[in-house]
Structures are given as C-alpha cells and as structure tokens.
Design a protein around this motif. Sequence first.
Motif, PDB file in Angstrom:
ATOM      1  N   PHE A 298       0.862  -1.176   0.000  1.00 35.46           N
ATOM      2  CA  PHE A 298       0.000   0.000   0.000  1.00 35.46           C
ATOM      3  C   PHE A 298       0.901   1.230   0.000  1.00 35.46           C
ATOM      4  O   PHE A 298       1.728   1.391   0.898  1.00 35.46           O
ATOM      5  CB  PHE A 298      -0.901   0.002   1.234  1.00 35.46           C
ATOM      6  CG  PHE A 298      -1.875  -1.140   1.270  1.00 35.46           C
ATOM      7  CD1 PHE A 298      -3.201  -0.945   0.914  1.00 35.46           C
ATOM      8  CD2 PHE A 298      -1.474  -2.409   1.648  1.00 35.46           C
ATOM      9  CE1 PHE A 298      -4.104  -1.997   0.944  1.00 35.46           C
ATOM     10  CE2 PHE A 298      -2.361  -3.468   1.679  1.00 35.46           C
ATOM     11  CZ  PHE A 298      -3.686  -3.260   1.327  1.00 35.46           C
ATOM     12  N   VAL A 299       0.766   2.092  -1.001  1.00 33.95           N
ATOM     13  CA  VAL A 299       1.653   3.237  -1.124  1.00 33.95           C
ATOM     14  C   VAL A 299       0.857   4.525  -1.098  1.00 33.95           C
ATOM     15  O   VAL A 299      -0.292   4.602  -1.534  1.00 33.95           O
ATOM     16  CB  VAL A 299       2.507   3.165  -2.409  1.00 33.95           C
ATOM     17  CG1 VAL A 299       3.437   1.963  -2.377  1.00 33.95           C
ATOM     18  CG2 VAL A 299       1.626   3.132  -3.659  1.00 33.95           C
ATOM     19  N   ALA A 324      -3.952   5.242  -3.485  1.00 31.09           N
ATOM     20  CA  ALA A 324      -5.192   5.991  -3.290  1.00 31.09           C
ATOM     21  C   ALA A 324      -5.079   7.437  -3.712  1.00 31.09           C
ATOM     22  O   ALA A 324      -6.024   8.194  -3.532  1.00 31.09           O
ATOM     23  CB  ALA A 324      -5.616   5.926  -1.823  1.00 31.09           C
ATOM     24  N   ARG A 325      -3.953   7.829  -4.254  1.00 37.13           N
ATOM     25  CA  ARG A 325      -3.802   9.225  -4.664  1.00 37.13           C
ATOM     26  C   ARG A 325      -4.710   9.521  -5.852  1.00 37.13           C
ATOM     27  O   ARG A 325      -4.770   8.740  -6.810  1.00 37.13           O
ATOM     28  CB  ARG A 325      -2.346   9.510  -5.033  1.00 37.13           C
ATOM     29  CG  ARG A 325      -2.076  10.991  -5.280  1.00 37.13           C
ATOM     30  CD  ARG A 325      -0.611  11.234  -5.611  1.00 37.13           C
ATOM     31  NE  ARG A 325      -0.337  12.650  -5.747  1.00 37.13           N
ATOM     32  CZ  ARG A 325       0.075  13.425  -4.767  1.00 37.13           C
ATOM     33  NH1 ARG A 325       0.281  12.908  -3.577  1.00 37.13           N
ATOM     34  NH2 ARG A 325       0.299  14.711  -4.951  1.00 37.13           N
ATOM     35  N   ARG A 326      -5.392  10.637  -5.796  1.00 35.23           N
ATOM     36  CA  ARG A 326      -6.303  11.007  -6.882  1.00 35.23           C
ATOM     37  C   ARG A 326      -5.499  11.595  -8.023  1.00 35.23           C
ATOM     38  O   ARG A 326      -5.019  12.717  -7.958  1.00 35.23           O
ATOM     39  CB  ARG A 326      -7.336  12.015  -6.387  1.00 35.23           C
ATOM     40  CG  ARG A 326      -8.424  12.336  -7.404  1.00 35.23           C
ATOM     41  CD  ARG A 326      -9.427  13.316  -6.795  1.00 35.23           C
ATOM     42  NE  ARG A 326     -10.548  13.569  -7.689  1.00 35.23           N
ATOM     43  CZ  ARG A 326     -10.552  14.506  -8.627  1.00 35.23           C
ATOM     44  NH1 ARG A 326      -9.481  15.266  -8.791  1.00 35.23           N
ATOM     45  NH2 ARG A 326     -11.601  14.687  -9.400  1.00 35.23           N
ATOM     46  N   GLU A 327      -5.342  10.837  -9.090  1.00 34.06           N
ATOM     47  CA  GLU A 327      -4.559  11.268 -10.246  1.00 34.06           C
ATOM     48  C   GLU A 327      -5.466  11.358 -11.471  1.00 34.06           C
ATOM     49  O   GLU A 327      -6.557  10.796 -11.515  1.00 34.06           O
ATOM     50  CB  GLU A 327      -3.427  10.259 -10.524  1.00 34.06           C
ATOM     51  CG  GLU A 327      -2.479  10.047  -9.353  1.00 34.06           C
ATOM     52  CD  GLU A 327      -1.446  11.154  -9.240  1.00 34.06           C
ATOM     53  OE1 GLU A 327      -1.643  12.228  -9.849  1.00 34.06           O
ATOM     54  OE2 GLU A 327      -0.456  10.944  -8.539  1.00 34.06           O
ATOM     55  N   VAL A 328      -4.968  12.031 -12.493  1.00 35.50           N
ATOM     56  CA  VAL A 328      -5.747  12.138 -13.719  1.00 35.50           C
ATOM     57  C   VAL A 328      -5.843  10.803 -14.439  1.00 35.50           C
ATOM     58  O   VAL A 328      -6.660  10.638 -15.332  1.00 35.50           O
ATOM     59  CB  VAL A 328      -5.125  13.187 -14.666  1.00 35.50           C
ATOM     60  CG1 VAL A 328      -5.273  14.576 -14.100  1.00 35.50           C
ATOM     61  CG2 VAL A 328      -3.662  12.870 -14.924  1.00 35.50           C
ATOM     62  N   ASP A 329      -4.999   9.826 -14.046  1.00 39.82           N
ATOM     63  CA  ASP A 329      -5.035   8.538 -14.729  1.00 39.82           C
ATOM     64  C   ASP A 329      -6.149   7.640 -14.207  1.00 39.82           C
ATOM     65  O   ASP A 329      -6.408   6.589 -14.773  1.00 39.82           O
ATOM     66  CB  ASP A 329      -3.699   7.805 -14.562  1.00 39.82           C
ATOM     67  CG  ASP A 329      -3.382   7.545 -13.094  1.00 39.82           C
ATOM     68  OD1 ASP A 329      -2.872   6.466 -12.794  1.00 39.82           O
ATOM     69  OD2 ASP A 329      -3.638   8.428 -12.278  1.00 39.82           O
ATOM     70  N   MET A 330      -6.817   8.050 -13.114  1.00 43.97           N
ATOM     71  CA  MET A 330      -7.842   7.209 -12.550  1.00 43.97           C
ATOM     72  C   MET A 330      -9.125   7.309 -13.373  1.00 43.97           C
ATOM     73  O   MET A 330      -9.653   8.402 -13.594  1.00 43.97           O
ATOM     74  CB  MET A 330      -8.125   7.601 -11.106  1.00 43.97           C
ATOM     75  CG  MET A 330      -6.925   7.464 -10.186  1.00 43.97           C
ATOM     76  SD  MET A 330      -6.421   5.765  -9.971  1.00 43.97           S
ATOM     77  CE  MET A 330      -7.790   5.145  -9.023  1.00 43.97           C
ATOM     78  N   GLY A 337      -6.849   2.546  -6.548  1.00 43.44           N
ATOM     79  CA  GLY A 337      -6.270   1.808  -7.655  1.00 43.44           C
ATOM     80  C   GLY A 337      -5.577   0.548  -7.159  1.00 43.44           C
ATOM     81  O   GLY A 337      -4.852   0.597  -6.168  1.00 43.44           O
ATOM     82  N   VAL A 338      -5.796  -0.570  -7.822  1.00 39.21           N
ATOM     83  CA  VAL A 338      -5.189  -1.851  -7.439  1.00 39.21           C
ATOM     84  C   VAL A 338      -4.464  -2.402  -8.659  1.00 39.21           C
ATOM     85  O   VAL A 338      -5.097  -2.859  -9.620  1.00 39.21           O
ATOM     86  CB  VAL A 338      -6.242  -2.859  -6.944  1.00 39.21           C
ATOM     87  CG1 VAL A 338      -5.560  -4.127  -6.429  1.00 39.21           C
ATOM     88  CG2 VAL A 338      -7.125  -2.248  -5.867  1.00 39.21           C
TER      89      VAL A 338
END
Length: 388
Positions: A298-299, A324-330, A337-338
Amino acid sequence: MASSQNPPRRPLAAGQSAWPDLPPELLESILLRLDPLDHVAVRLVCSSWRLCARALLSADLPFEAPRLLLRRPGSCGRLTFFSLRRLEILPYALPGRLNAGRCCGQIGCWLAMAFDEERAIELRNLFSGESVAMPRPPVFPVAKIMLSAPPTSLGWVAALLGNSGTLALLQPDVSGGDAWISIAAGAEHGGFRDMAFWRGRLCAVGYDGTVLAYRADLRARVAAVSELREKDGWPERNMLRHWRRRTYLVESEGELLLVRKLYSVDGDWAEVDVEVHRFRPEECNWEEVEELPGRAVFVGAVASVAVLVTAALPGVRENCVYFARREVDMIVPQAIGVYSLEDFETSVVAIAGGHSADVEPVWIIPSVPCSHASASRNYQQASRLCDG
C-alpha cells in the motif's frame, strides 16, 4: 410517583454470570484501556459485549484490511475511515480538534497531525486518546512524518519531510528541549520524494531517482550518508511518450522496496504501469520484483506499508500494489487503484460517498496481527538510527 432508583436485578441462576449485564458505558471504559489484540477475546464473550466492541474504533480496526483515513466532502468535512473489507465509509469520525488537522504520518495506533496555521505537530493515540506534543519542526509545512518507535518509547526519533523536499531528524528530550538536524543534501537531487526507515538508517529517494541512506548523530548535528541507487536513466518508452511518475520507499519484512507508479495521459485515455525494485545489500544493487507472493503493498505520500495477506485480512489481494492518490489517470476519480503485478492491469475499488479531492487519503494500519514481528523488528532497527 415513579422511583428514580434502578430496578432491582433478577437473582442469578446457578452458574449464570452477571458480566453480560455490565452497563455499556462501563464496558466501553474498560475496552478503551485494553490492548488492541485483546478486543478479539472481548468480542467472543457474549452478544452484548460484541455489539459494544463493534461500536468502538478499536474493536475491529486492527483485524481487517488497511483502512483509508479521508476527509468527507464539504468545507466542514470530518475525517473518517473507508473500510476495504466492508467497501463503505464507516460512521466513526475523528474527535474534535483532530478534524482541524492534516494527517502527515502514522505508526501503530498513533497519528501525526499537522496544524499548519499554528505550525504545530501533535501525536494522538487512536485507541487511548493519549496526546504527545512535538517540538516545533525545523521544516514546515511538513509533508510526511515517520517515527522510529511509538512516542511513548525511550529514544524515539522523528524523520520529517518538508513540502520543499528537505529532510530533518528530530529527537525530543525528556528534559523538555529537543535535538535535530536538517539534511540539505537533497537539493542536488531536486529534493526528496519519499523516505523510509530500513536497517537502522533513514533512506530517502530524490526526484531524480537517487536513493540515499543516512545514519545520524543528533548530538553532533551530523549525518553519514551512503548512496544506494544512482539517479534514473530514461527508459526507451519515455522517448516515445511523456510519462509521469510517483516514487515510494517501503520497508517489507526486512527488505527495502522502491515502488514507481508511471502513467501517461492522452485526452480521455491513460496508461498506468507499476514497477517494484528490491535492494540487495550483499551485491549493493537493485533487482526488479516480478511478483510479491503472499504480500500486498500500500503506497501513498503520507504512509506506505507492505502486509502479509492471510485470512485475517479479508478484502486484500496478494501480489498487488494499492494506491489511493487522486490522479488524472484514474478512470474513477473517487477510487482506490489496485495494480496486479501478475496481470499488469489496474482495477479500481470505488469509494462510495466520495472524499475531498484537496486532501490525499492516508493508509492507516494500526495493528496487523500477521506483521507484529516485522513491525517490532523495524522499530528496533530504526531506533538505532541515531548514534547520539
């Protein structure tokens, strides 16, 4: 007129116990004084004890998958938890003053909360409510804090990473003073991205990919440094497309892992890749890790951890990296993200109810039964960080 006295209790039958009839407020007071591991035994006593235990944060927090500490949407959003096992935001919310703070670190059941306007750091125990005030940090604002041991331990050391990428080591003194040094060596590497305690040293990764290890003498205000990894080269794919990256250091079962999340965005389309490298101290080199059998990583910018995946951690998939960082790639912004190291694919776990996009959620693992030995070993090793 009705009597104000409590009604008389029925006489107990032979062999019958009065423990199930304890008032809830008394039982709650008892639970708050117990070690987190003892809560499992409490829940097995009877149904009334189990219901009371479940109502407390400490009742099942140590015995399920890591949770996310997040801030609810809105200007007055409170800090609360999202459960991977239940896939829902829990009704528990952090009490009072903590909601005005920003979580910048965690160890065991202790949270490090930053109050930016006051330039203050407070350590708070989630289970007991105990609070420890830290001396004013030499770097501020603080992006991340790591403690070598719980703040009730002797000789504990705090490592601080400032928003500017500067590192500092701080050791509170029982006499009321403090000792600290700032490590400015990161300037030549563009500052530091992340840090981790490993084998009695503070390891930090620079923006250019260089990994340095420090062993400090706080009394002398000096730190010996060694290089564990040179700066990154530019892989061929970076020549074809602009790749962005996030880099994290994680201690796992005595190993030092370097996790890189790379992503590229083109309009509504995004590609995500995760690389995991392990440091081999015998050869003084790094090797790429193709799989993490029985483990999950978990990072996050505030807290990163690797856990052993067993039946005690429902909801966690082995051989995966969670972020769990909210990125534009999500694809789904309000989601975890897993990334599977086996399938090279990213799936998402939606966070029902959402969270404030302005504050990155923080992984919280107060106590994981299968990794107590690892945590204890890490505390002992990290406590040797300072020779002074």
